[in-house]
Design an enzyme around this catalytic site. Structure first.
Site, PDB file in Angstrom:
ATOM      1  N   TYR A  24       0.813 -44.638  -8.148  1.00 52.38           N
ATOM      2  CA  TYR A  24       2.109 -45.300  -8.061  1.00 52.38           C
ATOM      3  C   TYR A  24       2.036 -46.656  -8.759  1.00 52.38           C
ATOM      4  O   TYR A  24       1.185 -46.858  -9.605  1.00 52.38           O
ATOM      5  CB  TYR A  24       2.587 -45.325  -6.589  1.00 52.38           C
ATOM      6  CG  TYR A  24       4.063 -45.422  -6.617  1.00 52.38           C
ATOM      7  CD1 TYR A  24       4.812 -44.410  -7.238  1.00 52.38           C
ATOM      8  CD2 TYR A  24       4.724 -46.546  -6.177  1.00 52.38           C
ATOM      9  CE1 TYR A  24       6.179 -44.530  -7.392  1.00 52.38           C
ATOM     10  CE2 TYR A  24       6.095 -46.663  -6.328  1.00 52.38           C
ATOM     11  CZ  TYR A  24       6.812 -45.657  -6.935  1.00 52.38           C
ATOM     12  OH  TYR A  24       8.155 -45.779  -7.107  1.00 52.38           O
ATOM     13  N   ARG A  59      16.635 -46.075 -14.510  1.00 51.86           N
ATOM     14  CA  ARG A  59      16.083 -47.388 -14.134  1.00 51.86           C
ATOM     15  C   ARG A  59      14.718 -47.163 -13.494  1.00 51.86           C
ATOM     16  O   ARG A  59      14.595 -47.079 -12.285  1.00 51.86           O
ATOM     17  CB  ARG A  59      17.041 -48.110 -13.165  1.00 51.86           C
ATOM     18  CG  ARG A  59      16.759 -49.582 -13.027  1.00 51.86           C
ATOM     19  CD  ARG A  59      16.426 -49.982 -11.611  1.00 51.86           C
ATOM     20  NE  ARG A  59      15.215 -49.346 -11.138  1.00 51.86           N
ATOM     21  CZ  ARG A  59      14.811 -49.291  -9.881  1.00 51.86           C
ATOM     22  NH1 ARG A  59      15.539 -49.808  -8.942  1.00 51.86           N
ATOM     23  NH2 ARG A  59      13.677 -48.696  -9.502  1.00 51.86           N
ATOM     24  N   LYS A 102       5.734 -40.067  -6.384  1.00 50.01           N
ATOM     25  CA  LYS A 102       6.261 -40.247  -5.018  1.00 50.01           C
ATOM     26  C   LYS A 102       5.919 -39.046  -4.159  1.00 50.01           C
ATOM     27  O   LYS A 102       5.602 -39.179  -2.978  1.00 50.01           O
ATOM     28  CB  LYS A 102       7.778 -40.447  -5.066  1.00 50.01           C
ATOM     29  CG  LYS A 102       8.161 -41.817  -5.593  1.00 50.01           C
ATOM     30  CD  LYS A 102       8.700 -42.692  -4.480  1.00 50.01           C
ATOM     31  CE  LYS A 102       8.663 -44.145  -4.852  1.00 50.01           C
ATOM     32  NZ  LYS A 102       9.589 -44.985  -4.129  1.00 50.01           N
ATOM     33  N   GLU A 106      15.944 -41.322  -6.631  1.00 48.77           N
ATOM     34  CA  GLU A 106      14.916 -42.271  -7.031  1.00 48.77           C
ATOM     35  C   GLU A 106      15.210 -42.839  -8.413  1.00 48.77           C
ATOM     36  O   GLU A 106      15.437 -42.078  -9.363  1.00 48.77           O
ATOM     37  CB  GLU A 106      13.593 -41.496  -7.063  1.00 48.77           C
ATOM     38  CG  GLU A 106      12.374 -42.319  -7.249  1.00 48.77           C
ATOM     39  CD  GLU A 106      12.079 -43.223  -6.060  1.00 48.77           C
ATOM     40  OE1 GLU A 106      12.242 -42.803  -4.912  1.00 48.77           O
ATOM     41  OE2 GLU A 106      11.698 -44.368  -6.319  1.00 48.77           O
ATOM     42  N   ASP A 107      15.216 -44.151  -8.530  1.00 48.85           N
ATOM     43  CA  ASP A 107      15.300 -44.815  -9.827  1.00 48.85           C
ATOM     44  C   ASP A 107      16.502 -44.393 -10.677  1.00 48.85           C
ATOM     45  O   ASP A 107      16.400 -44.219 -11.897  1.00 48.85           O
ATOM     46  CB  ASP A 107      13.966 -44.650 -10.590  1.00 48.85           C
ATOM     47  CG  ASP A 107      12.879 -45.577 -10.013  1.00 48.85           C
ATOM     48  OD1 ASP A 107      13.160 -46.257  -8.998  1.00 48.85           O
ATOM     49  OD2 ASP A 107      11.777 -45.636 -10.554  1.00 48.85           O
ATOM     50  N   ASP A 155      15.713 -44.105  -1.965  1.00 45.63           N
ATOM     51  CA  ASP A 155      14.558 -44.913  -1.577  1.00 45.63           C
ATOM     52  C   ASP A 155      14.655 -46.345  -2.092  1.00 45.63           C
ATOM     53  O   ASP A 155      14.208 -47.277  -1.431  1.00 45.63           O
ATOM     54  CB  ASP A 155      13.264 -44.266  -2.075  1.00 45.63           C
ATOM     55  CG  ASP A 155      12.059 -44.975  -1.499  1.00 45.63           C
ATOM     56  OD1 ASP A 155      12.025 -45.151  -0.261  1.00 45.63           O
ATOM     57  OD2 ASP A 155      11.183 -45.382  -2.268  1.00 45.63           O
ATOM     58  N   ASP A 156      15.234 -46.518  -3.277  1.00 41.51           N
ATOM     59  CA  ASP A 156      15.310 -47.880  -3.834  1.00 41.51           C
ATOM     60  C   ASP A 156      16.196 -48.761  -2.967  1.00 41.51           C
ATOM     61  O   ASP A 156      15.971 -49.962  -2.866  1.00 41.51           O
ATOM     62  CB  ASP A 156      15.864 -47.831  -5.262  1.00 41.51           C
ATOM     63  CG  ASP A 156      15.020 -46.922  -6.113  1.00 41.51           C
ATOM     64  OD1 ASP A 156      13.835 -47.216  -6.284  1.00 41.51           O
ATOM     65  OD2 ASP A 156      15.536 -45.877  -6.577  1.00 41.51           O
ATOM     66  N   ASN A 197       8.854 -54.659  -9.449  1.00 43.93           N
ATOM     67  CA  ASN A 197       7.769 -53.821  -9.978  1.00 43.93           C
ATOM     68  C   ASN A 197       8.000 -53.524 -11.444  1.00 43.93           C
ATOM     69  O   ASN A 197       9.140 -53.546 -11.896  1.00 43.93           O
ATOM     70  CB  ASN A 197       7.746 -52.480  -9.229  1.00 43.93           C
ATOM     71  CG  ASN A 197       7.323 -52.625  -7.782  1.00 43.93           C
ATOM     72  OD1 ASN A 197       6.494 -53.443  -7.467  1.00 43.93           O
ATOM     73  ND2 ASN A 197       7.903 -51.830  -6.919  1.00 43.93           N
TER      74      ASN A 197
HETATM   75  P1  NAI Z   1      19.143 -53.442 -10.167  1.00 46.93           P
HETATM   76  O1  NAI Z   1      19.300 -53.300 -11.612  1.00 46.93           O
HETATM   77  O2  NAI Z   1      19.994 -52.636  -9.249  1.00 46.93           O
HETATM   78  O3  NAI Z   1      19.356 -54.994  -9.751  1.00 46.93           O
HETATM   79  C1  NAI Z   1      18.805 -56.090 -10.413  1.00 46.93           C
HETATM   80  C2  NAI Z   1      19.558 -57.315  -9.946  1.00 46.93           C
HETATM   81  O4  NAI Z   1      18.889 -58.468 -10.432  1.00 46.93           O
HETATM   82  C3  NAI Z   1      20.986 -57.413 -10.445  1.00 46.93           C
HETATM   83  O5  NAI Z   1      21.819 -57.827  -9.385  1.00 46.93           O
HETATM   84  C4  NAI Z   1      20.910 -58.519 -11.516  1.00 46.93           C
HETATM   85  O6  NAI Z   1      22.137 -59.212 -11.652  1.00 46.93           O
HETATM   86  C5  NAI Z   1      19.855 -59.398 -10.899  1.00 46.93           C
HETATM   87  N1  NAI Z   1      19.226 -60.341 -11.820  1.00 46.93           N
HETATM   88  C6  NAI Z   1      18.867 -60.161 -13.122  1.00 46.93           C
HETATM   89  N2  NAI Z   1      18.328 -61.284 -13.612  1.00 46.93           N
HETATM   90  C7  NAI Z   1      18.309 -62.180 -12.600  1.00 46.93           C
HETATM   91  C8  NAI Z   1      17.859 -63.508 -12.478  1.00 46.93           C
HETATM   92  N3  NAI Z   1      17.283 -64.138 -13.498  1.00 46.93           N
HETATM   93  N4  NAI Z   1      18.016 -64.136 -11.293  1.00 46.93           N
HETATM   94  C9  NAI Z   1      18.563 -63.512 -10.237  1.00 46.93           C
HETATM   95  N5  NAI Z   1      19.004 -62.241 -10.297  1.00 46.93           N
HETATM   96  C10 NAI Z   1      18.886 -61.594 -11.470  1.00 46.93           C
HETATM   97  O7  NAI Z   1      17.621 -53.173  -9.847  1.00 46.93           O
HETATM   98  P2  NAI Z   1      16.950 -52.797  -8.455  1.00 46.93           P
HETATM   99  O8  NAI Z   1      16.943 -51.345  -8.268  1.00 46.93           O
HETATM  100  O9  NAI Z   1      17.550 -53.600  -7.362  1.00 46.93           O
HETATM  101  O10 NAI Z   1      15.437 -53.223  -8.723  1.00 46.93           O
HETATM  102  C11 NAI Z   1      15.096 -54.570  -8.966  1.00 46.93           C
HETATM  103  C12 NAI Z   1      13.583 -54.709  -8.925  1.00 46.93           C
HETATM  104  O11 NAI Z   1      13.123 -54.411  -7.612  1.00 46.93           O
HETATM  105  C13 NAI Z   1      12.835 -53.764  -9.870  1.00 46.93           C
HETATM  106  O12 NAI Z   1      11.812 -54.470 -10.527  1.00 46.93           O
HETATM  107  C14 NAI Z   1      12.240 -52.736  -8.950  1.00 46.93           C
HETATM  108  O13 NAI Z   1      11.020 -52.229  -9.440  1.00 46.93           O
HETATM  109  C15 NAI Z   1      12.017 -53.548  -7.706  1.00 46.93           C
HETATM  110  N6  NAI Z   1      11.899 -52.723  -6.508  1.00 46.93           N
HETATM  111  C16 NAI Z   1      10.857 -52.999  -5.675  1.00 46.93           C
HETATM  112  C17 NAI Z   1      10.625 -52.249  -4.568  1.00 46.93           C
HETATM  113  C18 NAI Z   1       9.501 -52.653  -3.660  1.00 46.93           C
HETATM  114  O14 NAI Z   1       8.854 -53.616  -3.889  1.00 46.93           O
HETATM  115  N7  NAI Z   1       9.223 -51.971  -2.601  1.00 46.93           N
HETATM  116  C19 NAI Z   1      11.425 -51.057  -4.289  1.00 46.93           C
HETATM  117  C20 NAI Z   1      12.565 -50.887  -5.178  1.00 46.93           C
HETATM  118  C21 NAI Z   1      12.764 -51.701  -6.260  1.00 46.93           C
END
Ligand code: NAI
Length: 546
Positions: free
Chosen positions: A98, A151, A169, A240-241, A263-264, A403
């Site tokens: 992962y 994504r 996963k 997922e994603d 899951d996200d 991530n």
């Molecule tokens: P998404 O695309 O739905 O959301 C991203 C958000 O970040 C948007 O609201 C965008 O406007 C905002 N953003 C972009 N640049 C920014 C900045 N400079 N300052 C503040 N906000 C900003 O993406 P999602 O699905 O929410 O994923 C985001 C991250 O979270 C990814 O890197 C993903 O890998 C990670 N993630 C981590 C998990 C974990 O640690 N367990 C689980 C799921 C996702």
């Protein structure tokens, strides 16, 4: 799940079936009865001998990507040995199967592809998805993980390369919660990709077209969900994603109709809430007294926010009071009521406040107690930002959840150093322990693998018809309760990953009970749920085939 001896293949066909193959570990009786004599070297080896041989070369590989390929090839040849190894060495293997290594593997999926795993449902199959699912050789599927690759982690649109994620996963469902590998099905829904470098790559495995959106896309997803629910009526379907506009839509569309979750949104929420519960044991504060500042108002961020609100309401706060605890910053600045550009999932978190864009000014104005990064933007938590939140919180909670590692808002070392060793830190991808001022800190990994395998096992055990938010709230509380005082002393806010099967079992029991109490269970959860659910868990050891 002992294979039916009447239907066993023999000879080479048996050795080429990864679910049955034991390689050099076929015993003498099996060699006689199953026409294996001469096809395997004469010395019968144990699974421990095979583990030693595999690890001998695996650990000498120069890169993690090579190690990933070793593991994938082993999965192709001998699933029992593969799951035995990843279960036994879960702490070492988890970052390979992962995040972060799976991210590299997805970037190069077309180059490292060996053998197809799972099913590809493409736009060309519209109108024929049920027939296509009939091609899958097994009927007793209990978990499907599906992506459309738009994504992938924080890496963006990787199209069919994203298939590495459902495969990874599902490997975690098996390793962490003992879901039998033959009951798992990875699925990729292919409507193209907008990633030009993939479209230009002759080795790219998906449809060479730009993404189809709108009615045709929705029709394909709808046809898949309907056909999968009919073909595999006991299956839990994990989204997922998917990019966030689709992720939220599909969750709302399907969650009351089929046994599904995202899951996200929901898994991340649960693991982050568990982390906050544990962090509050360190800071000695209450959830209701927090001011949580989220950077990133997408699937992960607002998913966490919504579950926080559910948790706060369960503590007696009103909806409005609960929402006052959760503040969001997106790419355009603070999420406030006067903004006219807010998506549906952000609107419930819009606060009555003047618009602000500069992160430092936001921190000065709000005086948060915690920063939760889910922005997908590396380096968002700069030194001045961490220093500012340390001033406002005293002991700040800092979660850099993005991530893979390359997208984390800050590293563990930065969080500890810039907060003068006061931060309670967790990340999405793993960081090694950090020494600061003569003290060792063990960063928490807010890995969804603490949650989704156990939730899935509980749902399967109870035969739950649907997946509810209450299940994720319960999973978060159960996970947090498993963190010991000794863990907390080292700053560790999750149990050790070595304990993951016990964690999953505990979550499964709690989730199965929620399913029963909510009237969603189709199977009775026995009074001794612990033994009954443990009994369901696949243990990856060889069973005698004759
Ligand atoms: P998404 O695309 O739905 O959301 C991203 C958000 O970040 C948007 O609201 C965008 O406007 C905002 N953003 C972009 N640049 C920014 C900045 N400079 N300052 C503040 N906000 C900003 O993406 P999602 O699905 O929410 O994923 C985001 C991250 O979270 C990814 O890197 C993903 O890998 C990670 N993630 C981590 C998990 C974990 O640690 N367990 C689980 C799921 C996702």
């Amino acid at each position: 799940m002992k294979p039916d001896p009447k239907n066993l293949p023999t000879g080479l066909r048996l050795m080429q079936d990864p679910t049955l193959n034991k390689g050099t570990a076929f015993n003498e009786a099996e060699r006689d009865a199953l026409r294996l004599r001469g096809l395997v070297p004469p010395h019968v080896q144990s699974i421990d001998d095979q583990v030693q041989r595999f690890l001998g070369t695996y650990r000498k590989r120069a890169t993690d990507l090579e190690r990933y390929i070793d593991l994938a090839s082993l999965q192709d040849r001998n699933e029992t040995l593969y799951y035995h190894i990843i279960t036994r060495f879960i702490e070492e293997m988890m970052p390979l199967i992962y995040t972060p290594t799976v991210g590299q593997a997805c970037l190069q999926f077309g180059q490292i592809f060996r053998r197809s795993h799972g099913m590809y449902v493409s736009q060309k199959d519209l109108g024929h998805v049920a027939e296509l699912l009939d091609n899958w050789p097994r009927r007793d599927i209990r978990v499907i993980v599906v992506t459309d690759g738009e994504r992938i982690l924080g890496l963006g649109d990787l199209g069919a390369n994203g298939m590495g994620i459902p495969i990874g996963k599902l490997a975690l469902y098996t390793a962490c919660a003992g879901i039998h590998p033959t009951q798992c099905l990875p699925v990729f829904i292919d409507v193209g990709t907008n990633n030009q470098s993939l479209l230009d790559d002759p080795l790219y495995l998906g449809l060479h077209q730009r993404r189809t959106t709108g009615e045709i896309y929705d029709a394909l997803v709808e046809e898949f969900i309907t056909a999968a629910s009919e073909a595999f009526p006991q299956a839990l379907i994990q989204f997922e994603d998917f990019a966030n506009h689709n992720a939220f839509r599909f969750l709302h569309k399907y969650r009351t109709r089929v046994c599904t979750f995202n899951d996200d949104i929901q898994g991340t929420a649960s693991v982050a809430l568990a982390g906050i519960y544990s962090a509050l044991r360190i800071t000695g504060k209450q959830l209701r007294d927090q001011r949580l500042l989220f950077f990133g108002a997408g699937e992960a961020g607002t998913g966490v926010g919504e579950l926080m609100v559910t948790a706060l309401k369960a503590e007696g706060l009103s909806e409005a009071e609960a929402r006052k605890v959760c503040w969001f910053v997106d790419s355009k600045g603070l999420v406030v009521k006067s903004r006219t550009d807010l998506n549906e999932h952000k609107q419930p978190f819009a606060q009555d406040h003047a618009p602000l864009k500069d992160p430092l000014a936001i921190i000065e104005a709000l005086q948060p107690t915690a920063l939760i990064g889910a922005s997908g933007q590396q380096g968002t938590f700069t030194q001045p930002i961490i220093e500012a939140v340390t001033r406002s919180a005293g002991r700040p909670i800092i979660f850099a959840l993005s991530n893979p590692t390359s997208k984390a808002e800050c590293t563990a070392a930065q969080a500890y150093e810039w907060s003068g060793g006061t931060a309670v830190f967790a990340s999405g991808s793993p960081f090694a322990p950090v020494e600061f001022n003569g003290r060792w800190f063990v960063p928490g990994q807010g890995n969804n693998a603490y949650i989704f395998p156990g939730v899935g096992l509980g749902i399967i055990a109870a035969g739950s018809r649907l997946v509810t938010d209450e299940m994720f709230l319960t999973a978060a509380r159960t996970l947090a309760d498993l963190v010991t005082e000794k863990d907390l002393e080292q700053g560790r806010i999750y149990p050790s990953i070595q304990q993951i099967r016990d964690v999953s079992l505990a979550i499964a029991i709690a989730v199965a009970r929620v399913a029963q109490q909510s009237g969603l269970a189709t199977r009775k959860v026995p009074a001794d749920a612990q033994s009954a659910i443990k009994e369901l868990m696949y243990v990856p050891n060889y069973v005698s085939l004759v």
